[in-house]
Scaffold this motif. Sequence first.
Motif, mmCIF file in Angstrom:
data_model
loop_
_atom_site.group_PDB
_atom_site.id
_atom_site.type_symbol
_atom_site.label_atom_id
_atom_site.label_comp_id
_atom_site.label_asym_id
_atom_site.label_seq_id
_atom_site.Cartn_x
_atom_site.Cartn_y
_atom_site.Cartn_z
ATOM 1 N N ILE A 238 0.859 -1.185 0.000
ATOM 2 C CA ILE A 238 0.000 0.000 0.000
ATOM 3 C C ILE A 238 0.891 1.229 0.000
ATOM 4 O O ILE A 238 1.770 1.373 0.852
ATOM 5 C CB ILE A 238 -0.937 -0.011 1.220
ATOM 6 C CG1 ILE A 238 -1.872 -1.233 1.145
ATOM 7 C CG2 ILE A 238 -1.742 1.280 1.304
ATOM 8 C CD1 ILE A 238 -2.734 -1.419 2.377
ATOM 9 N N GLY A 241 -0.279 7.569 1.421
ATOM 10 C CA GLY A 241 -1.463 8.355 1.080
ATOM 11 C C GLY A 241 -2.679 7.529 0.733
ATOM 12 O O GLY A 241 -3.785 8.080 0.618
ATOM 13 N N GLU A 242 -2.509 6.213 0.530
ATOM 14 C CA GLU A 242 -3.655 5.357 0.220
ATOM 15 C C GLU A 242 -4.336 4.894 1.509
ATOM 16 O O GLU A 242 -3.683 4.679 2.534
ATOM 17 C CB GLU A 242 -3.209 4.150 -0.605
ATOM 18 C CG GLU A 242 -2.730 4.516 -2.002
ATOM 19 C CD GLU A 242 -2.313 3.312 -2.814
ATOM 20 O OE1 GLU A 242 -2.527 3.321 -4.047
ATOM 21 O OE2 GLU A 242 -1.742 2.363 -2.231
ATOM 22 N N ASP A 243 -5.628 4.719 1.433
ATOM 23 C CA ASP A 243 -6.431 4.321 2.593
ATOM 24 C C ASP A 243 -6.546 2.798 2.631
ATOM 25 O O ASP A 243 -7.188 2.205 1.761
ATOM 26 C CB ASP A 243 -7.824 4.952 2.498
ATOM 27 C CG ASP A 243 -8.703 4.599 3.696
ATOM 28 O OD1 ASP A 243 -8.237 3.880 4.596
ATOM 29 O OD2 ASP A 243 -9.869 5.033 3.700
ATOM 30 N N PRO A 244 -5.935 2.134 3.615
ATOM 31 C CA PRO A 244 -6.012 0.671 3.674
ATOM 32 C C PRO A 244 -7.442 0.147 3.732
ATOM 33 O O PRO A 244 -7.750 -0.886 3.126
ATOM 34 C CB PRO A 244 -5.246 0.333 4.963
ATOM 35 C CG PRO A 244 -4.305 1.476 5.151
ATOM 36 C CD PRO A 244 -5.063 2.679 4.665
ATOM 37 N N LYS A 245 -8.327 0.854 4.424
ATOM 38 C CA LYS A 245 -9.718 0.400 4.517
ATOM 39 C C LYS A 245 -10.407 0.460 3.161
ATOM 40 O O LYS A 245 -11.192 -0.423 2.805
ATOM 41 C CB LYS A 245 -10.473 1.241 5.548
ATOM 42 C CG LYS A 245 -10.040 1.005 6.985
ATOM 43 C CD LYS A 245 -10.896 1.806 7.959
ATOM 44 C CE LYS A 245 -10.476 1.548 9.403
ATOM 45 N NZ LYS A 245 -11.283 2.347 10.361
ATOM 46 N N ALA A 246 -10.131 1.497 2.395
ATOM 47 C CA ALA A 246 -10.750 1.619 1.071
ATOM 48 C C ALA A 246 -10.221 0.552 0.125
ATOM 49 O O ALA A 246 -10.967 0.036 -0.730
ATOM 50 C CB ALA A 246 -10.481 3.007 0.501
ATOM 51 N N GLY A 252 -11.635 -1.816 -4.228
ATOM 52 C CA GLY A 252 -10.219 -1.521 -4.055
ATOM 53 C C GLY A 252 -9.335 -2.676 -4.474
ATOM 54 O O GLY A 252 -8.285 -2.491 -5.107
ATOM 55 N N SER A 273 -6.382 -5.798 4.705
ATOM 56 C CA SER A 273 -5.169 -4.995 4.844
ATOM 57 C C SER A 273 -4.474 -5.357 6.151
ATOM 58 O O SER A 273 -5.119 -5.613 7.169
ATOM 59 C CB SER A 273 -5.503 -3.501 4.816
ATOM 60 O OG SER A 273 -6.378 -3.161 5.878
#
Length: 515
Positions: A238, A241-246, A252, A273
């Motif tokens: 990941i 700046g990327e959202d692990p939940k998204a 995703g 994630s």
Amino acid sequence: MVQTVDSDMYDVAIVGFGPTGAVAAGLLGAKGIRTFVCDKSHDVYDKPRAIALDHEMSRLFQQMGIGKKIKPYLEPFTDSVYYGVDGQVIKRMSTVAAPYPLSHTPSVVFTQPPVEGILRAYAASHDAVTIQLGLTLTALTQDSTHATLSLQAEDGSTSQVKARYVMGCDGASSTVREQAGITLDDLGFDEPWLVIDVMVNAQGLAKLPTTSVQYCNPERPSTYVIGPGMHRRWEISINAGEDPKALATPEGAWRLLAPWLTPADGTLWRQASYRFHALVANTWRNGRVFVAGDSAHQQPPFLGQGMCQGVRDAVNLCWKLEAVLRHGGADTLLDSYGAERKAHVTDLTTRIKHIGQIITERDVAKARARDAQLLTDCGGVVKPTPRQDVQPALSTGLLASTPHAARGTIFPQPLLNMANGQQARMDDVLGAGWRIILSADAGGDFVQATHHHHLPALTTAQVGTPDFNEAEGVLANWFQKYGVKAAIVRPDHYIYGVSASAYDLASQLNGLTLA
């Protein structure tokens, strides 16, 4: 109202009924050791987490008598090919060549849920094992004679269990570890990754590589693993700046899978994630309480050793608990568990971390330098490196004082030609207790030396005798490689010590005591 589950004291209480806890319960139960097991979950987790095992695990399943039940869920692990910045092959991991040293396929992939179910069923098959699910540990205390577990059921009722020893196999957020005041040492690896499991169809399969792959790409390091059947796994880094939940959603996951597949090519089985860590417990024992499995260590997944590490913990501790509880061994013998496993896990995790650093280099210039160095090191010809070469030996603990390259390694398990014309694996013939194995050219003085021991039970066998006729020369080659004539093998198949002379063998046996 607090109730006591059993008025009698258990020998061992295990918190956590995942793979490590299930193996421990099965091993202890098979020896008639009164064991209590609890877990807050009722069922095996229905999605795969671990995906790789090695021949040490297959040897254990053989010893437990469940190897044939597990075999349908195993497949050989393909080679892992490492691709550098510009798409060139920079490294290749493989397995050792046949004849296999433990008589099992050295590296396999597997389907965890059914295998874990078989491990649980094996534990439950022993009368000495009591299993209670849906219980949460709320407190753990101990004194000079026993430990007490305070447990809460889903309906709010509470109970207590008393045991001479406690094993915390309750995962990365272990309550046992917390209650015992044990902390984790950070070995310096902390990265967010997305793990995606897909059941591909024929259309998707045609698009994918035929080996497992490590994409050492600075823009997004990724791993591709060929699992059993149509199961394929991706571990994808990941980015900042990327959202692990998204990312841990179907949308995703498919976005990150776009370089390989589309939704028409398969079905998502799991996307989750994680933060990949390199953590090891600072101590593995506090009085009567031990930690094992993810409770004691966490490592990056780059060699697929997570579950293997936990099972090794269980095997190491359980044979020592048996020695103390059934054969008059001293309680101090249990101190060697933490010494051995912490050093081994730290060494292996450090090696895994180094491999991870090869894969996860984010600086393009440094990655190109890495590629060039790896290619220079191999003279421009990438040769397969067996995964088994990465496995360290035990370096401390219950080992002979005389250093040797074979000491602390796993003793081979050859195939034997039996009198009935069939073949059998060595452990099925000799068992898994203390053993002395002599080379074919060891003289009568070695046989005499085997009588100098203080062990509760010991089996001796000599290569080349009518009842120990190996089929493939595995042990003959092993003895020649190490230049010795005798090996003292522990119940966990690790080598206590080796000897080139009968005098050395007698000296090592005289110094070996569990009391």
